[in-house]
Design a protein around this motif. Sequence first.
Motif, PDB file in Angstrom:
ATOM      1  N   LYS A 126      -6.914  -0.913 -12.398  1.00 30.80           N
ATOM      2  CA  LYS A 126      -6.483  -1.551 -11.157  1.00 30.80           C
ATOM      3  C   LYS A 126      -6.075  -2.992 -11.476  1.00 30.80           C
ATOM      4  O   LYS A 126      -6.921  -3.812 -11.809  1.00 30.80           O
ATOM      5  N   TYR A 185      -9.471  -5.513  -8.153  1.00 31.27           N
ATOM      6  CA  TYR A 185      -8.277  -5.532  -9.000  1.00 31.27           C
ATOM      7  C   TYR A 185      -8.362  -6.710  -9.965  1.00 31.27           C
ATOM      8  O   TYR A 185      -8.943  -7.754  -9.654  1.00 31.27           O
ATOM      9  N   VAL A 193      -3.304  -6.374 -10.354  1.00 33.05           N
ATOM     10  CA  VAL A 193      -2.327  -6.959  -9.450  1.00 33.05           C
ATOM     11  C   VAL A 193      -1.578  -8.025 -10.253  1.00 33.05           C
ATOM     12  O   VAL A 193      -2.169  -8.910 -10.854  1.00 33.05           O
ATOM     13  N   TYR A 212      -6.462  -8.346  -3.130  1.00 31.55           N
ATOM     14  CA  TYR A 212      -6.679  -7.239  -4.058  1.00 31.55           C
ATOM     15  C   TYR A 212      -7.752  -7.569  -5.096  1.00 31.55           C
ATOM     16  O   TYR A 212      -8.469  -6.681  -5.558  1.00 31.55           O
ATOM     17  N   GLU A 219       0.816  -1.211   0.000  1.00 29.02           N
ATOM     18  CA  GLU A 219       0.000   0.000   0.000  1.00 29.02           C
ATOM     19  C   GLU A 219       0.851   1.262   0.000  1.00 29.02           C
ATOM     20  O   GLU A 219       0.444   2.300  -0.503  1.00 29.02           O
ATOM     21  N   CYS A 224      -2.622 -11.488  -3.532  1.00 27.08           N
ATOM     22  CA  CYS A 224      -3.354 -11.293  -4.793  1.00 27.08           C
ATOM     23  C   CYS A 224      -4.850 -11.436  -4.578  1.00 27.08           C
ATOM     24  O   CYS A 224      -5.651 -10.636  -5.089  1.00 27.08           O
ATOM     25  N   ASN A 241     -10.939  -6.562  -3.862  1.00 21.35           N
ATOM     26  CA  ASN A 241     -11.105  -5.119  -3.904  1.00 21.35           C
ATOM     27  C   ASN A 241     -11.044  -4.576  -5.335  1.00 21.35           C
ATOM     28  O   ASN A 241     -10.518  -3.499  -5.590  1.00 21.35           O
TER      29      ASN A 241
END
Length: 242
Positions: A238, A218, A240, A213, A187, A210, A216
């Motif tokens: 976005k 990604y 990852v 994210y 972050e 992973c 969220n």
Amino acid sequence: MANYDFADLSPFDFEQLAAEIASKNYSRKFEGFTSGRDGGIDIRSTTNTDIYIGQCKHYLKSSFSSLRTALKKEIDKAKKLNPTKYIVFTSQALTPGNKDTLASDLSKLNLISEDIWDKTQINNYLTENPEIEKHHLKLFLNSTTVLDHIVHKEQYERSNLYLEDIIRKSKMWVPNSQFDKALKHIEENNFCLISGVPGIGKTTMAELLCLYYIKNDYHFIKMNSLKDFFSIRDIHDKQVFF
């Protein structure tokens, strides 16, 4: 909004979640304990002047009658501890009438209906305090939320196949403090390099990061080389990369 059924949490995991929620909500540190006979205590918080005791009943598929009976069995043990406040956490969804009934049953333990945390109240609290979710990844590692993100995102076939494997392995994951450190580093710096001797779980931690994210929003990209990164890094806002 959080909408967990807590089915993927073991009784011990549920107690750890309850301890963190109680610590934040009541502004005092609650401790949990290892599995085994608990003497009427699942979580507790003590000071020089008082004691708060929490009882956790992970009765997801049980009836309210079963929950009520189980809590009544705790009364004699808990009375010996003379708690200043008694708190109940359950993965069941309760009606206001259910809560009032339990509060009446356990009134000698200083339990009030506002201190009965059911499935709905716990989910509402997680929605208002999303930072707690970071410490309890089993809440969503195997949930439909993660699966929906995988199914509905346009990703390369190898990324999808790899993600399915990660989800299968995630059931065996044991949380540790290094995960929080790695997440904080990402972050702050947008990347994380995990090093160490073979066999300590470097790959597993990277995979779970992973999944966090992906939950969220990604997009997950499994790279075989840096060429993959440079060729697709601008496809989504976005992403990852693993």
